[in-house]
Scaffold this active site. Structure first.
Site, PDB file in Angstrom:
ATOM      1  N   SER A 142       0.858  -1.184   0.000  1.00  0.00           N
ATOM      2  CA  SER A 142       0.000   0.000   0.000  1.00  0.00           C
ATOM      3  C   SER A 142       0.892   1.231   0.000  1.00  0.00           C
ATOM      4  O   SER A 142       2.067   1.154   0.381  1.00  0.00           O
ATOM      5  CB  SER A 142      -0.891   0.013   1.248  1.00  0.00           C
ATOM      6  OG  SER A 142      -1.457   1.291   1.475  1.00  0.00           O
ATOM      7  N   TYR A 155      -2.926  -0.387  10.120  1.00  0.00           N
ATOM      8  CA  TYR A 155      -2.848  -0.745   8.706  1.00  0.00           C
ATOM      9  C   TYR A 155      -1.456  -0.449   8.154  1.00  0.00           C
ATOM     10  O   TYR A 155      -0.867  -1.267   7.445  1.00  0.00           O
ATOM     11  CB  TYR A 155      -3.908   0.031   7.929  1.00  0.00           C
ATOM     12  CG  TYR A 155      -3.963  -0.305   6.457  1.00  0.00           C
ATOM     13  CD1 TYR A 155      -4.468  -1.531   6.029  1.00  0.00           C
ATOM     14  CD2 TYR A 155      -3.516   0.594   5.503  1.00  0.00           C
ATOM     15  CE1 TYR A 155      -4.534  -1.845   4.682  1.00  0.00           C
ATOM     16  CE2 TYR A 155      -3.574   0.290   4.155  1.00  0.00           C
ATOM     17  CZ  TYR A 155      -4.082  -0.932   3.747  1.00  0.00           C
ATOM     18  OH  TYR A 155      -4.129  -1.243   2.406  1.00  0.00           O
TER      19      TYR A 155
END
Length: 258
Positions: A142, A155
């Site tokens: 990501s 995350y």
């Protein structure tokens, strides 16, 4: 589409929807046999039907990637039938919150799926890839692996680990013919985004969608098919000289927002 992956077996985790589904379809278009590991059998079966409609073989296995025993059992069954040529570690979950809004169980849950899950599936295929002297592993990281994002503490932790594990695997298995890279998407328009907006912004959904789209410098979210296209390239012989690399696909977010 050219059939660049004819004769190859591709294992995709989390292939039931969103980016994972698009990856499965693109792999099928490129001629691969597709194997889907997913917790949600209904959505995975729907993806399998679309893959088969493209003329490709497809098998679905119910599997929690965070469960090491389950992963070992499932991958043991699969590798007895087919050599896994390509592993796409796509399964993952998200969490919103800074460190004060992140409970210990939130941290453990993201670690279990996003970090341990990748460990489990990679460990499950690495021996057979070594034995055949070739293999390709693509990990879904990501932009949170590379830049600070507000309210994404857990995350970001998990996706930073994905990037680091990618580099480690690429380094350790250079001499075994195994290439390992990761992809770092920005915001991608998937059913997850639509459901998030519908749940949290029922009265101004269109406005919020526009705001989220404009947070990418290019002015829109990515489409899942665009991420799948990058995966397809990295799985092809055209990318044979690429390993240990991180590929942002983010509409300029990392470089143009700094």
């Amino acid at each position: 589409m050219s059939k660049k992956l004819t004769g190859k077996t591709v294992l995709v985790t989390g292939g039931g929807s969103g980016i994972g589904q698009s990856i499965c379809l693109r792999m099928a278009q490129d001629g691969a046999r597709v194997i889907i590991l997913d917790l949600t059998q209904e959505s995975a079966a729907a993806t399998a039907e679309q893959v088969q409609a493209l003329g490709a073989e497809c098998e679905v296995y119910a599997c929690d990637v965070a469960n090491s025993q389950q992963v070992a059992q499932v991958l043991g069954e699969i590798t007895q039938k087919y050599p896994i040529d390509i592993l796409i570690n796509n399964a993952g979950i998200a969490h919103v919150g800074n460190i004060e809004n992140t409970r210990e169980e939130d941290l453990d849950r993201l670690y279990a799926v996003n970090v341990k899950g990748l460990y489990n599936t990679t460990l499950g295929v690495i021996a057979s890839m070594k034995a055949q002297g070739s293999g390709i592993i693509i990990n879904m990281a990501s932009i949170a692996s590379s830049v600070g994002l507000a309210d994404r503490f857990a995350y970001s932790m998990s996706k930073g680990a994905v990037l680091s594990m990618t580099l480690s695997v690429a380094k350790d298995y250079l001499n075994d013919g195994i290439r390992c890279n990761c992809i770092s998407p920005g915001r991608v328009h998937t059913p997850f985004v639509d459901n998030f907006i519908a749940k949290n912004y029922p009265d101004n959904g269109e406005e919020m969608f526009e705001k989220l789209s404009k947070s990418q410098p290019i002015g829109r979210m990515a489409q899942p098919e665009e991420v799948a296209g990058l995966v397809a390239y990295l799985c092809s012989e055209e990318a044979a000289f690429i390993t240990g690399s991180n590929f942002p696909i983010d509409g300029g977010f990392i470089t143009l927002n700094s």
